[in-house]
Design an enzyme around this catalytic site. Structure first.
Site, PDB file in Angstrom:
ATOM      1  CG  ASP A 148      -2.257   0.583   1.020  1.00 38.74           C
ATOM      2  OD1 ASP A 148      -2.399   1.387   0.086  1.00 38.74           O
ATOM      3  OD2 ASP A 148      -3.176   0.297   1.823  1.00 38.74           O
ATOM      4  CD  GLU A 181       0.548   4.330  -7.528  1.00 39.08           C
ATOM      5  OE1 GLU A 181      -0.361   3.764  -8.175  1.00 39.08           O
ATOM      6  OE2 GLU A 181       0.879   5.523  -7.704  1.00 39.08           O
ATOM      7  CD1 TRP A 182      -4.862   3.386  -3.060  1.00 35.78           C
ATOM      8  CD2 TRP A 182      -3.745   5.237  -2.474  1.00 35.78           C
ATOM      9  NE1 TRP A 182      -4.502   3.253  -1.746  1.00 35.78           N
ATOM     10  CE2 TRP A 182      -3.822   4.378  -1.350  1.00 35.78           C
ATOM     11  CE3 TRP A 182      -3.098   6.466  -2.337  1.00 35.78           C
ATOM     12  CZ2 TRP A 182      -3.251   4.693  -0.112  1.00 35.78           C
ATOM     13  CZ3 TRP A 182      -2.530   6.801  -1.104  1.00 35.78           C
ATOM     14  CH2 TRP A 182      -2.599   5.911  -0.019  1.00 35.78           C
ATOM     15  N   GLY A 183      -3.068   4.429  -8.208  1.00 35.03           N
ATOM     16  CA  GLY A 183      -2.932   5.032  -9.539  1.00 35.03           C
ATOM     17  C   GLY A 183      -2.384   6.447  -9.504  1.00 35.03           C
ATOM     18  CG  ASN A 185       3.069   8.166  -7.652  1.00 36.66           C
ATOM     19  OD1 ASN A 185       3.551   9.276  -7.525  1.00 36.66           O
ATOM     20  ND2 ASN A 185       2.448   7.537  -6.654  1.00 36.66           N
ATOM     21  CG  ASP A 203      -9.525   2.235  -0.935  1.00 38.19           C
ATOM     22  OD1 ASP A 203      -8.486   2.223  -1.619  1.00 38.19           O
ATOM     23  OD2 ASP A 203      -9.551   1.940   0.270  1.00 38.19           O
TER      24      ASP A 203
HETATM   25  C1  GAL Z   1      -6.097   1.338   1.369  1.00 35.04           C
HETATM   26  C2  GAL Z   1      -6.218   0.322   0.259  1.00 35.04           C
HETATM   27  C3  GAL Z   1      -7.308  -0.652   0.643  1.00 35.04           C
HETATM   28  C4  GAL Z   1      -6.941  -1.324   1.955  1.00 35.04           C
HETATM   29  C5  GAL Z   1      -6.681  -0.270   3.038  1.00 35.04           C
HETATM   30  C6  GAL Z   1      -6.137  -0.895   4.309  1.00 35.04           C
HETATM   31  O1  GAL Z   1      -5.079   2.250   1.064  1.00 35.04           O
HETATM   32  O2  GAL Z   1      -6.497   0.954  -0.954  1.00 35.04           O
HETATM   33  O3  GAL Z   1      -7.503  -1.603  -0.383  1.00 35.04           O
HETATM   34  O4  GAL Z   1      -5.802  -2.109   1.771  1.00 35.04           O
HETATM   35  O5  GAL Z   1      -5.762   0.707   2.589  1.00 35.04           O
HETATM   36  O6  GAL Z   1      -5.872   0.048   5.291  1.00 35.04           O
END
Ligand code: GAL
Length: 402
Positions: A148, A181-183, A185, A203
């Site tokens: 993450d 890293e949520w896209g 970068n 998410d």
């Molecule tokens: C977010 C991630 C989620 C989950 C969560 C856990 O950053 O996108 O899928 O893993 O953290 O805290």
């Protein structure tokens, strides 16, 4: 001359060495992850129950392989040697015992950590401990790491993920590396040789349209996530997948929405990581998750992500080229009322410049198989007419006839 050859040899060796473990996730990974339902409320018994039900429900037979514990599996501190420690209350026999149980069921086991100093839920992060943590995973027979991006202020994503990727490869144990890293970068531009999958967005949430206010951030509904995949298909392929996040099937969407969400993830060649409580899922939810014909679209060996071909009256037509000249077709109704539509396959040939595949109903004939009703609905010699329900799909496989 000799010197140059040596330098070149060394450069190519060190390049190969610096890459991620190859040969994994040649089709998108399938599995289950604890986060969407349980957040940090996880424990040994839950893992055992989930592993059992992955087998008894038919999910394992349908291809689901990885059981992944997300955030919350660790104790709040590392031990005096800097090693990670499993929470002793949640996992009284340690992580190896849990991994052994999962393996005894013929499944694979995954864990979560974070590139930052702490995970998103505040547990010890990996920053500065990459090689030590990689050794911990290998020693505990971990097969999959989700990594993450919380608490990473000021660090470079490409460097951080590359370091962890190398650390995992150095252990010699094949570990799927799931980048999260949520896209932010644009990992699709640089991570082909770093991770096996990378999140493309923030998410997901258990809503179909719109976003959900989470206080400091917004979680995304299914349609939002689909829209954010635009332009990314060229970056995905065997061993390196765009990850539009884990499934919310069975977490409160309607049956139609569950089906549409699942179908679209298959059209996107997305990792299929279930996130519902498998111990008490409804028959409808189970039948969606284990639809082998939908999964076959996702798992097609060519590994070509589908694309939006047309849109009319809120119905999008998505196409995905498959092996042997077959095609998957998915009509997605974004609206909240049923819509009737038709598709004249012979109107014009369709050519996908990425895969070089063509859908030409003048030159070829295709048998139409409905992936959800399981009925054969004639061939592409006739215009296809159907009604697609609110937030639902009609999903077909066109089987090329010789
Ligand atoms: C977010 C991630 C989620 C989950 C969560 C856990 O950053 O996108 O899928 O893993 O953290 O805290």
């Amino acid at each position: 001359m000799k010197k140059i050859t040596f330098i070149l040899l060394f450069a190519s060796f060190s390049h190969a060495y610096s890459q991620k473990t190859q040969g994994l996730a040649l089709t998108p990974p399938l599995g289950w992850n604890s986060w969407n339902t349980f957040q940090t409320n996880i424990n040994e018994q839950l893992v055992k129950d989930i592993a059992d039900v992955m087998v008894s429900s038919g999910m394992k037979d349908a291809g689901y392989e990885y059981l992944v514990l997300d955030d919350g599996w660790m104790a709040m501190e590392r031990d005096k040697n800097g090693n990670l420690v499993a929470d002793p209350k949640k996992f009284p026999h340690g992580i190896k015992a849990v991994a052994d149980y999962v393996h005894s069921k013929g499944l694979k086991f995954g864990l979560y950590n974070c590139a930052g100093t702490k995970t998103c839920a505040g547990y010890p992060g990996t920053r500065g401990y990459e090689y030590q943590d990689a050794r911990y995973y290998a020693a505990h027979d971990v097969d999959y790491l989700k990594f993450d991006w919380c608490n990473t202020e000021g660090i470079n994503a490409k460097e951080a993920y590359t370091t962890m990727s190398k650390a995992l490869a150095t252990t010699g144990r094949p570990i799927v590396f799931s980048m999260c890293e949520w896209g932010q970068n644009k990992p699709w531009e640089w991570a082909e040789n770093v991770g096996h999958l990378w999140r493309t967005t923030g998410d997901i949430s258990n809503i179909f349209a719109g976003t959900k206010d989470m206080g400091t951030w917004h979680a995304l509904g299914v349609l939002k996530i689909i829209d954010l995949q635009k332009g990314l298909r060229k970056y995905a392929g065997p061993g390196h997948w765009n990850d539009p996040d884990m499934l919310e099937v069975g977490n409160g969407l309607t049956e139609a929405e569950n089906r549409a969400h699942f179908s679209m993830w298959c059209m996107l060649a997305a990792p299929l990581i279930a996130g519902n409580d498998l111990r008490n899922m409804s028959t409808e939810t189970k039948n969606i998750l284990i639809n082998k014909d939908a999964i076959a679209v996702d798992q097609d060996k060519m590994g070509i992500e589908g694309f939006a071909y047309a849109e009319k009256d809120s119905v999008e037509t998505w196409l995905k080229p498959l092996q042997n000249g077959d095609w998957a077709v998915c009509f997605l109704n974004r609206s909240t009322h049923p819509v009737s539509f038709e598709m004249n396959w012979k109107e014009k040939p369709i050519f996908d410049s990425l895969s070089k595949a063509s859908l030409d109903a003048e030159k070829n004939s295709y048998q139409i198989f409905n992936i959800w009703s399981k009925k054969t609905e004639g061939t592409t010699n006739h215009t296809f007419k159907a009604t697609v329900g609110a937030h639902d799909v009609v999903m077909l496989r066109l089987k090329k006839e010789n």
